[in-house]
Motif scaffolding. Structure first.
Motif, mmCIF file in Angstrom:
data_model
loop_
_atom_site.group_PDB
_atom_site.id
_atom_site.type_symbol
_atom_site.label_atom_id
_atom_site.label_comp_id
_atom_site.label_asym_id
_atom_site.label_seq_id
_atom_site.Cartn_x
_atom_site.Cartn_y
_atom_site.Cartn_z
ATOM 1 N N UNK A 65 -0.496 4.760 7.474
ATOM 2 C CA UNK A 65 0.562 5.384 7.582
ATOM 3 C C UNK A 65 0.315 6.172 8.703
ATOM 4 N N UNK A 66 1.407 5.925 9.869
ATOM 5 C CA UNK A 66 0.972 6.770 11.041
ATOM 6 C C UNK A 66 0.790 7.837 10.894
ATOM 7 N N UNK A 67 2.896 8.063 11.016
ATOM 8 C CA UNK A 67 3.662 9.776 11.175
ATOM 9 C C UNK A 67 4.080 9.642 9.941
ATOM 10 N N UNK A 68 4.447 11.301 9.722
ATOM 11 C CA UNK A 68 4.708 11.429 8.167
ATOM 12 C C UNK A 68 5.148 12.913 9.225
ATOM 13 N N UNK A 69 7.013 12.800 8.142
ATOM 14 C CA UNK A 69 7.494 13.780 8.354
ATOM 15 C C UNK A 69 7.845 14.629 6.926
ATOM 16 N N UNK A 78 12.689 12.505 -5.361
ATOM 17 C CA UNK A 78 11.833 12.893 -4.741
ATOM 18 C C UNK A 78 12.878 11.322 -3.541
ATOM 19 N N UNK A 79 13.024 11.769 -2.246
ATOM 20 C CA UNK A 79 13.643 10.577 -1.200
ATOM 21 C C UNK A 79 12.838 10.408 -0.175
ATOM 22 N N UNK A 80 13.016 9.321 0.238
ATOM 23 C CA UNK A 80 11.885 8.515 1.411
ATOM 24 C C UNK A 80 12.847 8.120 2.498
ATOM 25 N N UNK A 81 12.575 8.353 3.262
ATOM 26 C CA UNK A 81 12.394 6.810 4.603
ATOM 27 C C UNK A 81 10.848 6.282 5.483
ATOM 28 N N UNK A 82 11.876 4.606 5.990
ATOM 29 C CA UNK A 82 10.524 4.131 6.934
ATOM 30 C C UNK A 82 10.805 3.200 7.422
ATOM 31 N N UNK A 83 10.094 3.774 8.823
ATOM 32 C CA UNK A 83 10.866 3.469 10.436
ATOM 33 C C UNK A 83 9.360 2.898 10.632
ATOM 34 N N UNK A 84 9.055 1.745 11.791
ATOM 35 C CA UNK A 84 8.393 1.523 12.149
ATOM 36 C C UNK A 84 7.609 2.300 13.279
ATOM 37 N N UNK A 85 6.710 2.053 12.799
ATOM 38 C CA UNK A 85 6.225 3.257 14.200
ATOM 39 C C UNK A 85 5.122 2.968 15.636
ATOM 40 N N UNK A 86 6.294 3.421 16.364
ATOM 41 C CA UNK A 86 6.073 3.962 17.536
ATOM 42 C C UNK A 86 4.858 4.671 17.712
ATOM 43 N N UNK A 87 4.872 4.797 19.407
ATOM 44 C CA UNK A 87 3.871 5.583 20.475
ATOM 45 C C UNK A 87 3.289 7.136 19.483
ATOM 46 N N UNK A 88 5.273 7.395 19.691
ATOM 47 C CA UNK A 88 5.363 8.901 19.363
ATOM 48 C C UNK A 88 5.854 9.222 18.389
ATOM 49 N N UNK A 109 0.717 -0.926 0.256
ATOM 50 C CA UNK A 109 0.086 0.047 0.007
ATOM 51 C C UNK A 109 0.536 1.166 0.481
ATOM 52 N N UNK A 110 1.720 1.191 0.659
ATOM 53 C CA UNK A 110 2.877 2.687 0.971
ATOM 54 C C UNK A 110 3.575 2.622 -0.237
ATOM 55 N N UNK A 111 4.037 1.666 -0.964
ATOM 56 C CA UNK A 111 4.635 2.250 -2.611
ATOM 57 C C UNK A 111 3.561 2.092 -3.817
ATOM 58 N N UNK A 171 0.559 13.355 12.863
ATOM 59 C CA UNK A 171 0.320 11.414 12.820
ATOM 60 C C UNK A 171 -0.455 11.604 12.182
ATOM 61 N N UNK A 172 -0.958 10.586 10.586
ATOM 62 C CA UNK A 172 -2.053 10.535 10.228
ATOM 63 C C UNK A 172 -3.244 9.183 10.066
ATOM 64 N N UNK A 173 -2.791 8.086 10.699
ATOM 65 C CA UNK A 173 -3.188 7.136 11.023
ATOM 66 C C UNK A 173 -2.822 6.340 12.074
ATOM 67 N N UNK A 174 -3.822 6.909 13.324
ATOM 68 C CA UNK A 174 -3.487 6.236 14.386
ATOM 69 C C UNK A 174 -2.532 4.821 15.083
ATOM 70 N N UNK A 175 -4.046 4.251 13.949
ATOM 71 C CA UNK A 175 -3.432 2.855 13.507
ATOM 72 C C UNK A 175 -2.502 2.402 13.335
ATOM 73 N N UNK A 176 -2.087 2.871 11.883
ATOM 74 C CA UNK A 176 -0.898 2.786 11.084
ATOM 75 C C UNK A 176 0.646 1.799 11.706
#
Ligand code: FBP
Ligand code: MG
Ligand code: MG
Length: 330
Positions: free
Chosen positions: A72-76, A113-123, A17-19, A85-90
């Motif tokens: 996704x949960x977090x976007x920077x 465009x450059x992107x980097x993906x991490x596991x979402x944590x609580x914050x 879904x991300x890709x 925060x985009x989707x709290x269950x992401x």
């Protein structure tokens, strides 16, 4: 979201879904770039003090809106003060440089465009302010004569190209390796007088060609788009340097750890190359603030290792004329 913007055969299920979303936004952005118009118009300044062009803002809006539908949960973003925060269950967090190489927009030179993906944590802090080796995926899109993508999910580097007839990214190579052979370096040589001695010494030795300690004639490139330099080096080898220098504001170089150096370092290591801050591996370092900068050196392993070794030379060797740099012949 269309289901057709990338051929997902090589993409692990959890990243599809991300890709799809990244590819959909990239296809739209490449169309906007092709249409042209006043895309280099200055429109403001981002939180980091960088001038923003119209296309920087358009790209940021496009990726944020499209990725907002990808679960996704977090976007920077390099263009935003703080993360959202985009989707709290992401389950994933993405950091993005929506438009890299902004100074090239008006001259029709490759941008990306450059992107980097991490596991979402609580914050958001816990998701982004962490060692860069904890990335689970990274990639870039290059908007050049061909629109292409390099991406890794931690098991080798995949190369895609956008097929303009179908509007879909299709695999070009399932596993890329950086060639060792190329004798090419990329640095903004106009900053020579501001560099520290080890960087000057390395570049002096490259310029000395077969008369110097490298005993090799080098070629030089500087595109001023990190994605374009990375793309060339991943395909052909060579080395890139954006060191720190003595100019005000360049004490830690120019490029951002989270949005630029972390993801490119991940791709380079996945292709068998090396990426450092001049001395230490970038991926072993921790992001302390969202917009933090770092000196950056990456490319073929032997060249990046050699640059690190120049930082260990005694002062007498670094300042010696290349002909006398005895410890360093070939
Ligand atoms: O103009 P300089 O100092 O040579 O810097 C060029 C570097 O700046 C960048 O354009 C910074 O990226 P942005 O365009 O995203 O700000 C890199 O792509 C490039 O390597
Ligand atoms: Mg950039
Ligand atoms: Mg940018």
């Amino acid at each position: 979201m269309t289901a057709t913007s990338i051929d997902t055969a090589l993409i692990p299920g959890e990243f599809r879904p991300l890709m799809q979303a990244i590819s959909e936004a990239a296809v739209k952005l490449s169309e906007l770039i092709r249409q042209g118009g006043d895309l280099a118009r200055p429109v403001g300044t981002n939180s980091d003090g960088d001038g923003q062009k119209a296309l920087d803002v358009m790209a940021d809006d496009l990726f944020r809106t499209t990725l907002g539908r990808a679960g996704l949960r977090w976007f920077a973003s390099e263009e935003q003060d703080s993360s959202i925060e985009m989707n709290p269950s992401g389950r994933m967090a993405i950091a993005i440089d929506p438009l890299d190489g902004s100074s090239n927009i008006d001259t029709n030179v490759s941008i990306g465009t450059i992107f980097s993906v991490y596991p979402a944590e609580a914050t958001a802090e816990a998701s982004f302010l962490r060692p860069m080796r904890e990335q689970i995926a990274a990639g870039y899109i290059i908007y050049g004569p061909r629109c292409a993508m390099m991406v890794s999910f931690g098991d080798g580097l995949q190369h895609y190209a956008l097929d303009p007839r179908s509007g879909q990214f299709r695999p070009v190579a399932a596993r890329m390796e950086i060639p060792e052979a190329a004798s090419e370096f990329a640095i903004n040589a106009s900053n020579y007088r501001h560099w520290a001695r080890p960087i000057r010494a390395y570049i002096d030795d490259c310029l000395a060609g077969t008369d110097g300690p490298c005993e090799t004639n080098f070629n030089m490139r500087w595109i001023a788009s990190l994605v374009a330099e990375a793309h060339r080096i991943l395909i052909r080898g060579g080395v890139f340097l954006y060191p720190s220098d003595a100019r005000k504001g360049y004490e830690r170089g120019r490029l951002r750890m989270l949005y630029e150096c972390g993801p490119i370092a991940f791709l380079v290591e996945q292709a068998g190359g090396k990426a450092t801050d001049g001395c230490e591996p970038i991926l072993d370092q921790r992001v302390e603030t969202l917009h933090q900068r770092t000196p950056f050196v990456f490319g073929s392993t032997d060249k990046v290792a050699r640059i690190a070794a120049y930082h260990d030379l005694p002062e007498s060797e670094v300042s010696a004329l290349f002909g006398h740099r005895g410890l360093f012949r070939a």
